[in-house]
Design an enzyme around this catalytic site. Structure first.
Site, PDB file in Angstrom:
ATOM      1  CG  ASN A   8      -1.713   1.251   1.396  1.00 18.81           C
ATOM      2  OD1 ASN A   8      -1.745   2.078   0.492  1.00 18.81           O
ATOM      3  ND2 ASN A   8      -2.374   1.397   2.532  1.00 18.81           N
ATOM      4  CE  LYS A  10      -0.195   3.122   4.858  1.00 16.86           C
ATOM      5  NZ  LYS A  10      -0.132   3.221   6.323  1.00 16.86           N
ATOM      6  CG  HIS A  93      -5.825   1.961   5.222  1.00 18.59           C
ATOM      7  ND1 HIS A  93      -5.375   2.882   6.145  1.00 18.59           N
ATOM      8  CD2 HIS A  93      -4.832   1.068   5.058  1.00 18.59           C
ATOM      9  CE1 HIS A  93      -4.141   2.553   6.512  1.00 18.59           C
ATOM     10  NE2 HIS A  93      -3.784   1.451   5.874  1.00 18.59           N
ATOM     11  CD  GLU A  95      -2.969   5.473   6.772  1.00 21.93           C
ATOM     12  OE1 GLU A  95      -2.950   5.531   5.532  1.00 21.93           O
ATOM     13  OE2 GLU A  95      -2.064   4.921   7.439  1.00 21.93           O
ATOM     14  CD  GLU A 164      -3.558  -2.421   7.238  1.00 27.01           C
ATOM     15  OE1 GLU A 164      -2.476  -2.680   6.703  1.00 27.01           O
ATOM     16  OE2 GLU A 164      -4.153  -1.344   7.071  1.00 27.01           O
ATOM     17  N   GLY A 170       2.601   2.142  10.893  1.00 27.14           N
ATOM     18  CA  GLY A 170       3.586   3.209  10.772  1.00 27.14           C
ATOM     19  C   GLY A 170       4.294   3.541  12.079  1.00 27.14           C
ATOM     20  CB  SER A 208       5.157  -2.065  12.050  1.00 25.11           C
ATOM     21  OG  SER A 208       4.789  -0.715  12.299  1.00 25.11           O
TER      22      SER A 208
HETATM   23  P1  13P Z   1       3.035   0.210   7.738  1.00 26.47           P
HETATM   24  O1  13P Z   1       3.523  -1.070   7.117  1.00 26.47           O
HETATM   25  O2  13P Z   1       3.799   1.427   7.265  1.00 26.47           O
HETATM   26  O3  13P Z   1       2.899   0.125   9.212  1.00 26.47           O
HETATM   27  O4  13P Z   1       1.549   0.445   7.159  1.00 26.47           O
HETATM   28  C1  13P Z   1       0.651  -0.601   7.214  1.00 26.47           C
HETATM   29  C2  13P Z   1      -0.550  -0.221   6.439  1.00 26.47           C
HETATM   30  O5  13P Z   1      -1.278   0.687   6.813  1.00 26.47           O
HETATM   31  C3  13P Z   1      -0.804  -0.932   5.186  1.00 26.47           C
HETATM   32  O6  13P Z   1      -2.069  -0.655   4.688  1.00 26.47           O
END
Ligand code: 13P
Length: 246
Positions: A8, A10, A93, A95, A164, A170, A208
């Site tokens: 992803n 982002k 997601h 976010e 997740e 992150g 992560s």
């Molecule tokens: P990270 O791997 O940067 O923690 O992000 C995970 C994520 O949100 C994947 O959709």
């Protein structure tokens, strides 16, 4: 079941950076034992569609409109994604849930739009740190999945699910393989109650995941792949996770 490792990106990338990353990924593709996808920003779908054409890498998007078409400025429909060869689309997601106030019902509709267009939704669920500390993890993820099951009925076995935990995204803090497996098992059981084909639903872990923790997470019985954020932007890191998915 064949594992799926999906990157992803982002809101990251540029024409130049994407080309370099894709070139490095595709050089390695003949060795892959799992399915691999990259979920890119909509502006780069056309570029990455061209780069993955004829390869083993699948194209993904990061969101889709809950509407089919019409006066929804800024939105991208499932049909439009399909036009660009999109195979997977992340929906719900954390976010999007957090910054765009997406409700469980909206996420369920987005999954429905994707499925109707022949795109596999990667439905994300996960609890915040406060919810985990309050002992609400199972309740939260079950509620999030229940909305998607309710709206999508027997098609539920066509989705990919991603657990997740928000506190692991992150932050460098990963759920331990046991913590993740426990939630994946809860989700698997819920899917089994909804569909006799639940065992073919891939449940990815995200948060992560990196080159050093991937193998232990992917060894768990109900962890069928990964949804990778930060580590998906660096070819060597992403490829070591892909290599751990056998
Ligand atoms: P990270 O791997 O940067 O923690 O992000 C995970 C994520 O949100 C994947 O959709």
């Amino acid at each position: 079941m064949k594992k799926l490792i999906a990157g992803n990106w982002k809101m990251n990338g540029s024409l130049q950076a994407n080309a370099a990353l894709m070139y490095a990924l595709l050089l390695d593709a003949s060795d892959w034992a799992c399915d691999v996808a990259v979920c890119v920003p909509p502006t780069y779908l056309s570029q990455v569609q061209g780069l993955v054409h004829g390869s083993r890498l699948d194209l993904g998007a990061q969101d889709v409109s809950e509407h089919e078409a019409g006066a929804f400025t800024g939105e991208v429909s499932a049909g439009m994604l399909k036009d660009f060869g999109v195979r997977y689309c992340i929906v719900g997601h954390s976010e999007r849930r957090h910054y765009h106030q997406e409700s469980d019902a909206t996420v369920a509709l987005k999954a429905q739009r994707a499925l109707a267009a022949g795109i596999t939704p990667i439905v994300c669920v996960g609890e915040t740190l406060a919810q985990r500390e309050a002992g609400l993890t199972e309740e939260v993820v079950k509620r999030q999945l229940a909305a998607v099951v309710h709206t999508n009925g027997h098609c539920i076995s066509e989705i990919v699910l991603a657990y997740e935990p928000v506190w692991a995204i992150g932050t460098g803090k990963t759920a331990s393989p046991q913590e993740a497996q426990q939630v994946h098992h809860v989700l698997r059981t819920q899917l089994q109650a909804a569909s006799q084909h639940a065992d073919r639903v891939r449940i990815l872990y995200g948060g992560s995941m990196n080159a050093s923790n991937a193998a232990a997470l992917l060894a768990q019985p109900d962890i069928d792949g990964g949804l990778i954020g930060g580590a998906a932007l660096k070819a060597p890191d992403f490829l070591s996770i892909v290599a751990a998915a056998r």
